[in-house]
Design a protein around this motif. Structure first.
Motif, PDB file in Angstrom:
ATOM      1  N   ALA A  31       0.765  -1.376   0.107  1.00 26.73           N
ATOM      2  CA  ALA A  31       0.058   0.057   0.122  1.00 26.73           C
ATOM      3  C   ALA A  31       0.840   1.322   0.042  1.00 26.73           C
ATOM      4  O   ALA A  31       0.457   2.215  -0.121  1.00 26.73           O
ATOM      5  CB  ALA A  31      -0.892   0.059   1.298  1.00 26.73           C
ATOM      6  N   GLY A  32       2.096   0.819   0.016  1.00 27.60           N
ATOM      7  CA  GLY A  32       3.079   2.295   0.075  1.00 27.60           C
ATOM      8  C   GLY A  32       2.987   3.018   1.388  1.00 27.60           C
ATOM      9  O   GLY A  32       3.334   4.278   1.399  1.00 27.60           O
ATOM     10  N   VAL A  33       2.717   2.346   2.555  1.00 28.13           N
ATOM     11  CA  VAL A  33       2.661   3.011   3.968  1.00 28.13           C
ATOM     12  C   VAL A  33       3.931   2.895   4.519  1.00 28.13           C
ATOM     13  O   VAL A  33       4.535   1.891   4.619  1.00 28.13           O
ATOM     14  CB  VAL A  33       1.757   2.028   4.690  1.00 28.13           C
ATOM     15  CG1 VAL A  33       1.681   2.759   6.154  1.00 28.13           C
ATOM     16  CG2 VAL A  33       0.231   2.206   4.031  1.00 28.13           C
ATOM     17  N   GLY A  34       4.438   3.843   4.793  1.00 29.52           N
ATOM     18  CA  GLY A  34       5.830   4.196   5.587  1.00 29.52           C
ATOM     19  C   GLY A  34       5.897   3.568   6.823  1.00 29.52           C
ATOM     20  O   GLY A  34       4.607   3.715   7.602  1.00 29.52           O
ATOM     21  N   PHE A  35       6.886   2.699   7.359  1.00 25.89           N
ATOM     22  CA  PHE A  35       6.741   2.371   8.669  1.00 25.89           C
ATOM     23  C   PHE A  35       8.151   2.238   9.258  1.00 25.89           C
ATOM     24  O   PHE A  35       9.290   2.325   8.561  1.00 25.89           O
ATOM     25  CB  PHE A  35       6.163   0.910   8.724  1.00 25.89           C
ATOM     26  CG  PHE A  35       6.891  -0.142   7.841  1.00 25.89           C
ATOM     27  CD1 PHE A  35       7.742  -1.045   8.515  1.00 25.89           C
ATOM     28  CD2 PHE A  35       6.448  -0.308   6.628  1.00 25.89           C
ATOM     29  CE1 PHE A  35       8.368  -1.761   7.569  1.00 25.89           C
ATOM     30  CE2 PHE A  35       7.214  -1.299   5.943  1.00 25.89           C
ATOM     31  CZ  PHE A  35       8.109  -2.100   6.311  1.00 25.89           C
ATOM     32  N   GLN A  36       8.409   2.278  10.557  1.00 28.96           N
ATOM     33  CA  GLN A  36       9.572   1.658  11.130  1.00 28.96           C
ATOM     34  C   GLN A  36       9.312   0.652  12.081  1.00 28.96           C
ATOM     35  O   GLN A  36       8.622   0.210  12.703  1.00 28.96           O
ATOM     36  CB  GLN A  36       9.879   3.215  12.200  1.00 28.96           C
ATOM     37  CG  GLN A  36      11.220   2.734  13.177  1.00 28.96           C
ATOM     38  CD  GLN A  36      11.100   3.869  14.297  1.00 28.96           C
ATOM     39  OE1 GLN A  36      10.452   4.931  14.151  1.00 28.96           O
ATOM     40  NE2 GLN A  36      12.321   3.794  14.999  1.00 28.96           N
ATOM     41  N   ARG A  37      10.531  -0.359  12.057  1.00 28.64           N
ATOM     42  CA  ARG A  37      10.602  -1.643  12.716  1.00 28.64           C
ATOM     43  C   ARG A  37      10.995  -1.216  14.220  1.00 28.64           C
ATOM     44  O   ARG A  37      12.197  -0.499  14.249  1.00 28.64           O
ATOM     45  CB  ARG A  37      11.482  -2.351  12.091  1.00 28.64           C
ATOM     46  CG  ARG A  37      11.109  -3.034  10.875  1.00 28.64           C
ATOM     47  CD  ARG A  37      11.947  -4.173  10.173  1.00 28.64           C
ATOM     48  NE  ARG A  37      11.800  -4.292   8.785  1.00 28.64           N
ATOM     49  CZ  ARG A  37      11.127  -5.646   8.238  1.00 28.64           C
ATOM     50  NH1 ARG A  37      10.961  -6.442   9.236  1.00 28.64           N
ATOM     51  NH2 ARG A  37      10.892  -5.538   7.044  1.00 28.64           N
ATOM     52  N   ILE A  38      10.635  -1.908  15.156  1.00 23.01           N
ATOM     53  CA  ILE A  38      10.835  -1.681  16.534  1.00 23.01           C
ATOM     54  C   ILE A  38      11.190  -2.814  17.015  1.00 23.01           C
ATOM     55  O   ILE A  38      10.343  -3.891  16.707  1.00 23.01           O
ATOM     56  CB  ILE A  38      10.033  -0.888  17.506  1.00 23.01           C
ATOM     57  CG1 ILE A  38       8.748  -1.286  17.613  1.00 23.01           C
ATOM     58  CG2 ILE A  38      10.267   0.888  16.713  1.00 23.01           C
ATOM     59  CD1 ILE A  38       7.669  -0.393  18.484  1.00 23.01           C
ATOM     60  N   GLY A  39      11.767  -3.461  18.092  1.00 19.76           N
ATOM     61  CA  GLY A  39      12.049  -4.564  18.808  1.00 19.76           C
ATOM     62  C   GLY A  39      13.062  -5.576  18.110  1.00 19.76           C
ATOM     63  O   GLY A  39      13.781  -5.062  17.223  1.00 19.76           O
ATOM     64  N   ASP A  80      14.196   0.286   7.836  1.00 22.00           N
ATOM     65  CA  ASP A  80      12.890   0.846   7.665  1.00 22.00           C
ATOM     66  C   ASP A  80      12.355   1.354   6.583  1.00 22.00           C
ATOM     67  O   ASP A  80      13.091   1.726   5.582  1.00 22.00           O
ATOM     68  CB  ASP A  80      12.866   2.203   8.709  1.00 22.00           C
ATOM     69  CG  ASP A  80      13.437   1.994  10.394  1.00 22.00           C
ATOM     70  OD1 ASP A  80      13.233   0.604  10.570  1.00 22.00           O
ATOM     71  OD2 ASP A  80      13.886   2.709  10.884  1.00 22.00           O
ATOM     72  N   ARG A  81      11.136   1.498   6.348  1.00 24.42           N
ATOM     73  CA  ARG A  81      10.430   1.942   5.232  1.00 24.42           C
ATOM     74  C   ARG A  81       9.649   3.220   5.579  1.00 24.42           C
ATOM     75  O   ARG A  81       8.966   3.361   6.096  1.00 24.42           O
ATOM     76  CB  ARG A  81       9.577   1.012   4.556  1.00 24.42           C
ATOM     77  CG  ARG A  81      10.089  -0.345   4.382  1.00 24.42           C
ATOM     78  CD  ARG A  81      11.183  -0.409   3.101  1.00 24.42           C
ATOM     79  NE  ARG A  81      10.438   0.173   1.856  1.00 24.42           N
ATOM     80  CZ  ARG A  81      10.044  -0.573   0.926  1.00 24.42           C
ATOM     81  NH1 ARG A  81      10.126  -1.929   0.997  1.00 24.42           N
ATOM     82  NH2 ARG A  81       9.478  -0.293  -0.098  1.00 24.42           N
ATOM     83  N   THR A  82       9.867   4.306   4.549  1.00 23.59           N
ATOM     84  CA  THR A  82       9.244   5.574   4.575  1.00 23.59           C
ATOM     85  C   THR A  82       8.342   5.541   3.444  1.00 23.59           C
ATOM     86  O   THR A  82       8.699   4.738   2.464  1.00 23.59           O
ATOM     87  CB  THR A  82      10.082   6.690   4.764  1.00 23.59           C
ATOM     88  OG1 THR A  82      10.785   6.816   3.299  1.00 23.59           O
ATOM     89  CG2 THR A  82      10.958   6.743   5.721  1.00 23.59           C
ATOM     90  N   ALA A  83       7.436   6.387   3.278  1.00 22.86           N
ATOM     91  CA  ALA A  83       6.627   6.456   2.035  1.00 22.86           C
ATOM     92  C   ALA A  83       7.288   6.794   0.820  1.00 22.86           C
ATOM     93  O   ALA A  83       7.091   6.149  -0.101  1.00 22.86           O
ATOM     94  CB  ALA A  83       5.305   7.386   2.362  1.00 22.86           C
ATOM     95  N   ALA A  84       8.513   7.788   1.297  1.00 18.10           N
ATOM     96  CA  ALA A  84       9.347   7.942   0.090  1.00 18.10           C
ATOM     97  C   ALA A  84      10.025   6.728  -0.626  1.00 18.10           C
ATOM     98  O   ALA A  84      10.356   6.814  -1.803  1.00 18.10           O
ATOM     99  CB  ALA A  84      10.205   9.182   0.471  1.00 18.10           C
ATOM    100  N   ASP A  85      10.391   6.010   0.428  1.00 17.36           N
ATOM    101  CA  ASP A  85      11.139   4.771   0.035  1.00 17.36           C
ATOM    102  C   ASP A  85      10.427   3.897  -0.979  1.00 17.36           C
ATOM    103  O   ASP A  85      10.862   3.275  -2.091  1.00 17.36           O
ATOM    104  CB  ASP A  85      11.502   3.850   1.311  1.00 17.36           C
ATOM    105  CG  ASP A  85      12.711   4.743   2.020  1.00 17.36           C
ATOM    106  OD1 ASP A  85      13.369   5.393   1.367  1.00 17.36           O
ATOM    107  OD2 ASP A  85      12.753   4.322   3.154  1.00 17.36           O
ATOM    108  N   VAL A  86       9.188   3.896  -0.497  1.00 17.72           N
ATOM    109  CA  VAL A  86       8.353   2.795  -1.269  1.00 17.72           C
ATOM    110  C   VAL A  86       7.883   3.430  -2.511  1.00 17.72           C
ATOM    111  O   VAL A  86       7.737   2.767  -3.674  1.00 17.72           O
ATOM    112  CB  VAL A  86       6.983   2.680  -0.566  1.00 17.72           C
ATOM    113  CG1 VAL A  86       5.934   1.919  -1.155  1.00 17.72           C
ATOM    114  CG2 VAL A  86       7.406   2.006   0.842  1.00 17.72           C
ATOM    115  N   ASP A  87       7.921   4.781  -2.701  1.00 13.48           N
ATOM    116  CA  ASP A  87       7.382   5.511  -3.902  1.00 13.48           C
ATOM    117  C   ASP A  87       8.579   5.578  -4.974  1.00 13.48           C
ATOM    118  O   ASP A  87       8.616   5.623  -5.940  1.00 13.48           O
ATOM    119  CB  ASP A  87       7.056   7.014  -3.892  1.00 13.48           C
ATOM    120  CG  ASP A  87       5.932   7.180  -3.233  1.00 13.48           C
ATOM    121  OD1 ASP A  87       4.901   6.217  -3.422  1.00 13.48           O
ATOM    122  OD2 ASP A  87       5.377   8.117  -2.541  1.00 13.48           O
ATOM    123  N   ALA A  88       9.852   5.330  -4.414  1.00 14.36           N
ATOM    124  CA  ALA A  88      11.227   5.184  -5.192  1.00 14.36           C
ATOM    125  C   ALA A  88      11.289   4.250  -6.097  1.00 14.36           C
ATOM    126  O   ALA A  88      10.856   2.874  -5.736  1.00 14.36           O
ATOM    127  CB  ALA A  88      12.390   5.321  -4.396  1.00 14.36           C
TER     128      ALA A  88
END
Length: 172
Positions: A146-154, A164-172
């Protein structure tokens, strides 16, 4: 004696004691069946509770809190059920269960894959087949698609992609 059903009256059903009963069940669950949040790996997304519920609901997740424990500070509790014909356990009905918690950067989402509680109550309660990596892989895949940015924790474990994935990374 003939019984007839007045369909028009059914529209008032949510206003009846059933709504109060559901609310009472929720209260009992939160009061007597709550436990500390597990320290499972999770992702943080820039969403609030209604946004996450709508996003996941559009991907066939449903509220499933009636059949689950409550974890402290949990604000999202959704599941998606599926049939798995060839699971090594021999169990066939499974769910991907996603829980959400308030996080300073948005919403913390943690997922796991487990036996579906109505079909496999003993296996569900025993927790023998809980698969956190598979649940989180499903969640991450949904977010990425879905192109949703996220940060992994734990602790995501050895061999797991930890970027981590940001919305900008997904669009690239």
């Amino acid at each position: 004696m003939v019984f007839e059903l007045d369909i028009e009256r059914l529209r008032h059903l949510p206003e009846t004691p059933l709504r109060a009963l559901k609310r009472s069940f929720w209260w009992v669950r939160k009061t007597f069946f709550s436990k500390p949040k597990p320290e499972n790996p999770a992702v943080v997304v820039a969403m609030d509770e209604p946004e996450a519920e709508a996003f996941l609901g559009e991907r066939f997740f449903e509220p499933g809190w009636e059949m689950s424990y409550s974890y402290r500070n949990e604000i999202v509790n959704l599941r998606r059920v599926r049939y798995v014909r060839d699971h090594p356990s021999g169990l066939e009905w499974w769910q991907t269960h996603i829980r959400g918690y308030v996080h300073p950067d948005g919403l913390e989402l943690a997922a796991h894959f487990e036996p579906e509680p109505a079909e496999h109550p003993d296996a569900h309660v025993s927790g023998e087949f809980i698969d956190v990596p598979r649940g989180n892989a499903t969640l991450v895949g949904i977010l990425e698609d879905a192109g949703v940015g996220f940060q992994r924790i734990g602790d995501w474990g050895e061999g797991e992609e930890t970027t981590d994935r940001t919305a900008a990374d997904v669009d690239a």
